[in-house]
Design an enzyme around this catalytic site. Structure first.
Site, PDB file in Angstrom:
ATOM      1  N   ASP A  54      40.735  39.534  45.144  1.00 22.71           N
ATOM      2  CA  ASP A  54      39.969  39.545  43.908  1.00 22.71           C
ATOM      3  C   ASP A  54      40.911  39.449  42.715  1.00 22.71           C
ATOM      4  O   ASP A  54      42.057  39.906  42.759  1.00 22.71           O
ATOM      5  CB  ASP A  54      39.161  40.837  43.794  1.00 22.71           C
ATOM      6  CG  ASP A  54      38.074  40.934  44.847  1.00 22.71           C
ATOM      7  OD1 ASP A  54      37.641  39.875  45.340  1.00 22.71           O
ATOM      8  OD2 ASP A  54      37.677  42.055  45.177  1.00 22.71           O
ATOM      9  N   ARG A  55      40.395  38.904  41.643  1.00 24.07           N
ATOM     10  CA  ARG A  55      41.207  38.728  40.433  1.00 24.07           C
ATOM     11  C   ARG A  55      41.932  40.002  39.984  1.00 24.07           C
ATOM     12  O   ARG A  55      43.131  39.958  39.694  1.00 24.07           O
ATOM     13  CB  ARG A  55      40.320  38.192  39.298  1.00 24.07           C
ATOM     14  CG  ARG A  55      41.065  37.918  38.009  1.00 24.07           C
ATOM     15  CD  ARG A  55      40.142  37.290  36.992  1.00 24.07           C
ATOM     16  NE  ARG A  55      40.875  36.847  35.815  1.00 24.07           N
ATOM     17  CZ  ARG A  55      40.401  36.004  34.920  1.00 24.07           C
ATOM     18  NH1 ARG A  55      39.188  35.501  35.071  1.00 24.07           N
ATOM     19  NH2 ARG A  55      41.115  35.645  33.892  1.00 24.07           N
TER      20      ARG A  55
END
Length: 259
Positions: A54-55
């Site tokens: 995830d970012r």
């Protein structure tokens, strides 16, 4: 420049910075910095993704240097033929090791949901959780005069979207800095009192069998400076020395942050 933690003629692994997208996405058309493009320019050859982070999550990100190796590795990830080890800082005290065996509804991107032809599926999910440390700080966040936090080691047995973040929220110990599934009041309190602005989730290790040489491959990504700054404030420095960075840059960061 990305921190390359492993590279041979088949694979390359980096310590993905928090806040970076792995590749270009139509979901964020205004972003200009991506791991894949930056790494391609850095090593001078194309790279092929085999999994994602995830970012806001930092840590070990493995990529292949050919489409053939990428296909082989993708199968390994799909069949869970590797061990992933994460670390997280969460709200409250987690006293005992546990296995979180809780199914999750398949999670899509909000825009993609508009085009989904099938209803979301119920996905089997298992996370192994081991507490490493806990601390109580004389800081009022919410209705209590003090705040409690735990450092956890998390090993997902399955690989569902936002699995660790959702599982920790499910047991009422949300990960600090999680804006999607966490405690927003707690997040703001940690920002105000401890100057921690990031999601406190890090992919520390990835252990697998090399797809070509068939030798064990153990990849480790160190914690970044903002992560270590919170660890230092909570008195947890030295618990995981293999993940900590030392030197003048780290000391300088702590001094400036504490002014």
């Amino acid at each position: 420049m990305l921190d390359i933690i492993y590279q041979d003629e088949y694979l390359v692994a980096v310590n993905k910075p928090a806040g970076w997208l792995v590749h270009r996405s139509w979901l964020d058309r205004h972003e200009t910095v991506f791991v894949m493009q930056t790494l391609r320019d850095q090593i001078g050859q194309h790279v092929f993704p085999v999994h994602r982070l995830d970012r806001p999550t930092s840590g070990v990100l493995l990529m292949a240097l050919s489409s053939e190796v990428a296909r082989t590795l993708s199968v390994c990830f799909e069949q869970h033929q590797m061990e992933k080890v994460y670390h997280a800082v969460v709200r409250g005290y987690v006293e005992e090791p546990m296995i979180i065996d809780s199914p999750l509804v398949e999670e899509h991107d909000k825009i993609a949901d508009k085009f989904a032809s099938q209803p979301p599926k119920i996905q089997h999910c298992i996370t192994h959780c081991v507490p490493l440390a806990k601390v109580e700080k004389e800081v009022a966040i919410g209705r209590y005069p003090t705040s409690r936090f735990s450092l956890l080691e998390l090993r997902p047995e399955t690989g569902r979207k936002h699995q660790l973040r959702r599982h920790m929220s499910h047991i009422r110990h949300p990960i600090i800095g999680d804006t999607a599934h966490g405690d927003l009041r707690q997040n703001r309190g940690v920002v105000n009192h401890f100057q921690s602005h990031r999601l406190m989730l890090h992919a520390s290790q990835l252990n697998l069998i090399h797809p070509i040489t068939q030798q064990p491959l153990n990849l480790t990504a160190k914690w970044d400076l903002p992560w270590q700054h919170l660890i230092n404030q909570f008195g947890w420095r030295g618990l995981k020395p293999e993940l900590e960075q030392f030197g003048e840059d780290l000391a300088h960061h702590f001094v400036l942050s504490d002014i």
